[in-house]
Design a protein around this motif. Structure first.
Motif, PDB file in Angstrom:
ATOM      1  N   ALA A 257       8.175   4.014 -42.959  1.00  0.00           N
ATOM      2  CA  ALA A 257       7.168   3.076 -42.469  1.00  0.00           C
ATOM      3  C   ALA A 257       7.473   2.515 -41.089  1.00  0.00           C
ATOM      4  CB  ALA A 257       7.015   1.916 -43.459  1.00  0.00           C
ATOM      5  N   ALA A 258       8.727   2.462 -40.713  1.00  0.00           N
ATOM      6  CA  ALA A 258       9.072   1.780 -39.467  1.00  0.00           C
ATOM      7  C   ALA A 258      10.316   2.387 -38.832  1.00  0.00           C
ATOM      8  CB  ALA A 258       9.305   0.292 -39.739  1.00  0.00           C
ATOM      9  N   ASP A 259      10.523   2.040 -37.569  1.00  0.00           N
ATOM     10  CA  ASP A 259      11.685   2.512 -36.822  1.00  0.00           C
ATOM     11  C   ASP A 259      12.861   1.581 -37.106  1.00  0.00           C
ATOM     12  OD1 ASP A 259      13.348   3.843 -35.055  1.00  0.00           O
ATOM     13  OD2 ASP A 259      12.609   2.716 -33.321  1.00  0.00           O
ATOM     14  N   LEU A 260      13.602   1.889 -38.168  1.00  0.00           N
ATOM     15  CA  LEU A 260      14.781   1.111 -38.523  1.00  0.00           C
ATOM     16  C   LEU A 260      15.835   2.040 -39.095  1.00  0.00           C
ATOM     17  CD1 LEU A 260      14.425   0.730 -41.896  1.00  0.00           C
ATOM     18  CD2 LEU A 260      12.708  -0.842 -41.077  1.00  0.00           C
TER      19      LEU A 260
ATOM     20  N   SER B 164       9.719  -4.262 -36.764  1.00  0.00           N
ATOM     21  CA  SER B 164       9.934  -3.046 -37.550  1.00  0.00           C
ATOM     22  C   SER B 164      10.523  -3.374 -38.916  1.00  0.00           C
ATOM     23  CB  SER B 164      10.864  -2.084 -36.814  1.00  0.00           C
ATOM     24  OG  SER B 164      10.250  -1.597 -35.645  1.00  0.00           O
TER      25      SER B 164
ATOM     26  N   LYS C 167      10.247  -6.206 -40.623  1.00  0.00           N
ATOM     27  CA  LYS C 167       9.257  -6.847 -41.487  1.00  0.00           C
ATOM     28  C   LYS C 167       8.314  -5.816 -42.081  1.00  0.00           C
ATOM     29  CE  LYS C 167       9.470 -11.484 -39.665  1.00  0.00           C
ATOM     30  NZ  LYS C 167       8.778 -12.641 -39.122  1.00  0.00           N
ATOM     31  N   ALA C 168       7.854  -4.858 -41.274  1.00  0.00           N
ATOM     32  CA  ALA C 168       6.978  -3.803 -41.770  1.00  0.00           C
ATOM     33  C   ALA C 168       7.709  -2.914 -42.770  1.00  0.00           C
ATOM     34  CB  ALA C 168       6.448  -2.975 -40.611  1.00  0.00           C
ATOM     35  N   GLY C 169       8.929  -2.536 -42.453  1.00  0.00           N
ATOM     36  CA  GLY C 169       9.703  -1.662 -43.326  1.00  0.00           C
ATOM     37  C   GLY C 169      10.071  -2.305 -44.646  1.00  0.00           C
TER      38      GLY C 169
END
Length: 90
Positions: free
Chosen positions: A27-30, A53, A55-57
């Motif tokens: 979902a995110a760049d992490l 990122s 929070k979204a992930g």
């Protein structure tokens, strides 16, 4: 670690953590930097990245984990202190 935020998700069961981690990373760049077995079936995953990122992930991780198990807690720390790195196994 002070340059990046820290995201934490705690779930019941390893399967739920794997599902959560997969969803977060897609979902995110992490980056997932580790996980820890707490006991009584609880496991915690640790992620780093920028605040947005994370929070979204972490939100995606919680949604995915709740489909296969139980989410105990989620949290994002925007600017963790450098000494926190010694507290969690990263």
């Amino acid at each position: 670690m002070a340059q990046q935020a820290l995201g934490i998700i705690e779930v019941k069961g390893l399967v739920a953590l794997v599902e959560a981690s997969d969803a977060a990373l897609k979902a995110a760049d992490l980056q997932m930097v580790g996980w820890s077995k707490i006991g009584s079936g609880l496991v915690t995953g640790f992620f780093t990245g920028d605040v947005a990122s994370l929070k979204a992930g972490i939100d995606a991780a919680a949604d995915a984990a709740s489909q296969v198990g139980q989410v105990s807690a989620v949290h994002v720390i925007p600017r963790p202190h450098d000494e926190l790195e010694g507290l969690v196994e990263l």
